[in-house]
Design a protein around this motif. Structure first.
Motif, PDB file in Angstrom:
ATOM      1  N   LEU A  15      58.359  33.025  21.358  1.00 27.69           N
ATOM      2  CA  LEU A  15      58.341  33.800  22.602  1.00 27.69           C
ATOM      3  C   LEU A  15      58.231  35.302  22.319  1.00 27.69           C
ATOM      4  N   ALA A  16      58.861  35.758  21.229  1.00 25.97           N
ATOM      5  CA  ALA A  16      58.802  37.173  20.890  1.00 25.97           C
ATOM      6  C   ALA A  16      57.387  37.610  20.524  1.00 25.97           C
ATOM      7  N   LEU A  17      56.597  36.701  19.994  1.00 21.97           N
ATOM      8  CA  LEU A  17      55.218  37.044  19.650  1.00 21.97           C
ATOM      9  C   LEU A  17      54.433  37.494  20.877  1.00 21.97           C
ATOM     10  N   PHE A  18      54.827  36.988  22.045  1.00 22.69           N
ATOM     11  CA  PHE A  18      54.135  37.388  23.281  1.00 22.69           C
ATOM     12  C   PHE A  18      54.913  38.463  24.033  1.00 22.69           C
ATOM     13  N   PHE A  19      56.186  38.192  24.348  1.00 24.95           N
ATOM     14  CA  PHE A  19      56.929  39.103  25.226  1.00 24.95           C
ATOM     15  C   PHE A  19      57.387  40.369  24.516  1.00 24.95           C
ATOM     16  N   THR A  20      57.539  40.321  23.199  1.00 29.85           N
ATOM     17  CA  THR A  20      57.940  41.512  22.459  1.00 29.85           C
ATOM     18  C   THR A  20      56.741  42.218  21.839  1.00 29.85           C
ATOM     19  N   ALA A  21      55.954  41.474  21.059  1.00 28.46           N
ATOM     20  CA  ALA A  21      54.843  42.097  20.334  1.00 28.46           C
ATOM     21  C   ALA A  21      53.724  42.548  21.268  1.00 28.46           C
ATOM     22  N   ARG A  22      53.440  41.765  22.313  1.00 26.75           N
ATOM     23  CA  ARG A  22      52.311  42.083  23.197  1.00 26.75           C
ATOM     24  C   ARG A  22      52.756  42.759  24.487  1.00 26.75           C
ATOM     25  N   ARG A  23      53.744  42.201  25.166  1.00 27.22           N
ATOM     26  CA  ARG A  23      54.158  42.757  26.465  1.00 27.22           C
ATOM     27  C   ARG A  23      55.159  43.899  26.329  1.00 27.22           C
ATOM     28  N   ARG A  24      55.852  43.992  25.218  1.00 32.81           N
ATOM     29  CA  ARG A  24      56.849  45.038  24.973  1.00 32.81           C
ATOM     30  C   ARG A  24      57.904  45.094  26.083  1.00 32.81           C
ATOM     31  N   MET A  25      58.408  43.949  26.469  1.00 32.29           N
ATOM     32  CA  MET A  25      59.431  43.878  27.503  1.00 32.29           C
ATOM     33  C   MET A  25      60.797  44.068  26.860  1.00 32.29           C
ATOM     34  N   ALA A  26      61.601  44.949  27.457  1.00 35.62           N
ATOM     35  CA  ALA A  26      62.828  45.390  26.801  1.00 35.62           C
ATOM     36  C   ALA A  26      63.924  44.326  26.784  1.00 35.62           C
ATOM     37  N   ARG A  55      61.426  43.664  10.651  1.00 32.40           N
ATOM     38  CA  ARG A  55      60.184  43.908   9.935  1.00 32.40           C
ATOM     39  C   ARG A  55      58.964  43.529  10.770  1.00 32.40           C
ATOM     40  N   ARG A  56      59.103  42.499  11.598  1.00 31.31           N
ATOM     41  CA  ARG A  56      57.958  42.029  12.382  1.00 31.31           C
ATOM     42  C   ARG A  56      57.851  42.721  13.734  1.00 31.31           C
ATOM     43  N   PHE A  57      58.962  42.908  14.444  1.00 32.78           N
ATOM     44  CA  PHE A  57      58.895  43.340  15.839  1.00 32.78           C
ATOM     45  C   PHE A  57      59.464  44.740  16.098  1.00 32.78           C
ATOM     46  N   LYS A  58      60.280  45.260  15.191  1.00 35.62           N
ATOM     47  CA  LYS A  58      60.843  46.608  15.347  1.00 35.62           C
ATOM     48  C   LYS A  58      61.651  46.773  16.637  1.00 35.62           C
ATOM     49  N   VAL A  59      62.374  45.764  17.037  1.00 36.31           N
ATOM     50  CA  VAL A  59      63.266  45.886  18.190  1.00 36.31           C
ATOM     51  C   VAL A  59      64.486  46.696  17.739  1.00 36.31           C
ATOM     52  N   PRO A  60      64.814  47.816  18.411  1.00 34.39           N
ATOM     53  CA  PRO A  60      65.873  48.701  17.924  1.00 34.39           C
ATOM     54  C   PRO A  60      67.215  48.029  17.686  1.00 34.39           C
ATOM     55  N   VAL A  61      67.584  47.059  18.519  1.00 33.49           N
ATOM     56  CA  VAL A  61      68.894  46.429  18.373  1.00 33.49           C
ATOM     57  C   VAL A  61      68.973  45.548  17.135  1.00 33.49           C
ATOM     58  N   ALA A  62      67.849  45.266  16.490  1.00 36.49           N
ATOM     59  CA  ALA A  62      67.848  44.394  15.312  1.00 36.49           C
ATOM     60  C   ALA A  62      68.668  44.996  14.179  1.00 36.49           C
ATOM     61  N   ILE A  63      68.625  46.313  14.018  1.00 39.35           N
ATOM     62  CA  ILE A  63      69.390  46.954  12.952  1.00 39.35           C
ATOM     63  C   ILE A  63      70.888  46.757  13.194  1.00 39.35           C
ATOM     64  N   ALA A  64      71.322  46.907  14.437  1.00 37.50           N
ATOM     65  CA  ALA A  64      72.733  46.693  14.755  1.00 37.50           C
ATOM     66  C   ALA A  64      73.123  45.235  14.559  1.00 37.50           C
ATOM     67  N   ALA A  65      72.230  44.314  14.931  1.00 38.02           N
ATOM     68  CA  ALA A  65      72.520  42.888  14.729  1.00 38.02           C
ATOM     69  C   ALA A  65      72.657  42.581  13.240  1.00 38.02           C
ATOM     70  N   GLY A  66      71.789  43.157  12.431  1.00 38.58           N
ATOM     71  CA  GLY A  66      71.895  42.965  10.991  1.00 38.58           C
ATOM     72  C   GLY A  66      73.169  43.570  10.425  1.00 38.58           C
ATOM     73  N   ALA A  67      73.539  44.751  10.936  1.00 40.05           N
ATOM     74  CA  ALA A  67      74.776  45.388  10.473  1.00 40.05           C
ATOM     75  C   ALA A  67      75.997  44.561  10.853  1.00 40.05           C
ATOM     76  N   LEU A  68      75.980  43.981  12.051  1.00 39.73           N
ATOM     77  CA  LEU A  68      77.091  43.123  12.469  1.00 39.73           C
ATOM     78  C   LEU A  68      77.189  41.890  11.580  1.00 39.73           C
ATOM     79  N   ALA A  69      76.044  41.281  11.267  1.00 37.46           N
ATOM     80  CA  ALA A  69      76.053  40.115  10.388  1.00 37.46           C
ATOM     81  C   ALA A  69      76.524  40.491   8.990  1.00 37.46           C
TER      82      ALA A  69
END
Length: 361
Positions: A95-106, A164-178
């Protein structure tokens, strides 16, 4: 309505020049009588369609997870199936391949990121549940903590892959939490037999919170005008760092035990003032929001101590609410006074005090 991310994308695509983008920010800031940098923008919604898609995505992800859970793996009946998390992670990525990579929906991008990372965590937990018998976990806190640390490591890797693939800003925080979960899991495994395990874990959680805060400041300092995606990354990291810092401090003070004396309430207020000054200096309100519940509890307990039982919460809410509204109304003026009293070298690393700084790529 256009967000900072939309303006940034327009500049990157050549549809808007950096000078025009900066003039647009300056105009909006002037019309609001507040510098653009102090607005603390972050992208969450681009329209109601974000909510619509996010709800549909959640329903779909629940369905595929449910289907995956029906595929039994391992000898333990009813144990988590690795296929549940695997199906959720795969669906979220697709789903991210369409709604994130193409549509850029927040909002859908945030939901799909959390689903992908959570699905990876669940898949790892399902594999371990199939391999490690439940009886081995009985009275073995060290093993349980080690397994949770392993699952957290998988989740951290998933967050890095998604970034690395989608550059969603919250990904860094999710990785830090993990990553924080991984560290705390390993520490819990190593201190399973110690009587002071709780205090040790709280101390390390505080150190991890400070580390995440410094990481957030690194991202913030790379974009002092807050005109790029780096400011969004810093926002989510500050939002993660705040509870990691605040909760251990107030837990070690004994506020989670259900009581708060006069000395504790005074200390809480003093700490909250310190957090407020820090929030003003770095221009981030997350620290104040994270500590808000503890301050409300401490003040309410203080009023109870002096016999104002019926109106304790009302008076507490009145004081704190009024203070926060005044702080919001005069945020820029108060921040200017705080920042100008700091060393020049430190000021250079903080968000700018005006909106005339040129936009950065």
């Amino acid at each position: 309505m256009y967000s900072e991310s939309d303006i940034e994308a327009a500049v990157a695509a050549g549809a808007l020049s950096p000078d025009s983008a900066q003039r647009l920010r300056a105009y909006v800031a002037a019309s609001r009588a507040s510098p653009a940098v102090d607005e603390e923008h972050f992208r969450l919604l681009t329209g109601f369609n974000d909510i619509f898609v996010a709800i549909a995505a959640v329903i779909l992800l629940i369905a595929v997870g449910w289907i995956g859970q029906t595929i039994a793996v391992g000898p333990e009946p009813g144990a988590p199936s690795p296929f549940a998390g695997l199906f959720v992670a795969a669906a979220a990525w697709g789903l991210a391949l369409f709604f994130t990579a193409r549509r850029r929906m927040a909002l859908p991008s945030i939901v799909l990121l959390l689903a992908f990372v959570g699905g990876a965590f669940g898949a790892a937990a399902g594999v371990l549940a199939a391999v490690v018998p439940e009886t081995a976990l009985n009275n073995n806190e060290a093993l349980a903590a080690s397994l949770l640390a392993g699952c957290a490591a998988v989740a951290a890797g998933a967050a890095w892959l998604h970034w690395r693939r989608f550059k969603v800003p919250v990904a860094i925080a999710a990785g830090a939490l993990a990553a924080a979960g991984l560290v705390l899991g390993l520490i819990a495994a190593g201190t399973a037999q110690m009587t002071a395990q709780r205090e040790i874990l709280l101390g390390f959680a505080l150190l991890l919170g400070i580390g995440v805060f410094l990481l957030a400041m690194w991202w913030d300092s790379s974009d002092p005008a807050r005109t790029t995606r780096r400011a969004d990354v810093a926002f989510w990291l500050h939002l993660l760092a705040a509870p990691l810092i605040v909760h251990p401090i107030f837990s070690l003070l004994g506020l989670t035990g259900g009581t708060a004396g006069v000395a504790q309430a005074a200390l809480v207020l003093a700490l909250y003032v310190g957090l407020g000054l820090t929030a003003l200096a770095i221009d981030r309100r997350a620290l104040l929001v994270s500590a808000l519940a503890y301050v409300l509890f401490a003040l309410s307990s203080l009023f109870d101590t002096y016999g104002v039982v019926e109106l304790s919460f009302a008076l507490t809410a009145l004081i704190i609410g009024s203070a926060l509204l005044l702080l919001s109304a005069f945020w820029h003026n108060m921040r200017r006074e705080v920042v100008r009293r700091l060393p020049t070298t430190l000021q250079a690393r903080l968000p700018v005090l005006n909106h005339t700084v040129p936009a950065t790529a």
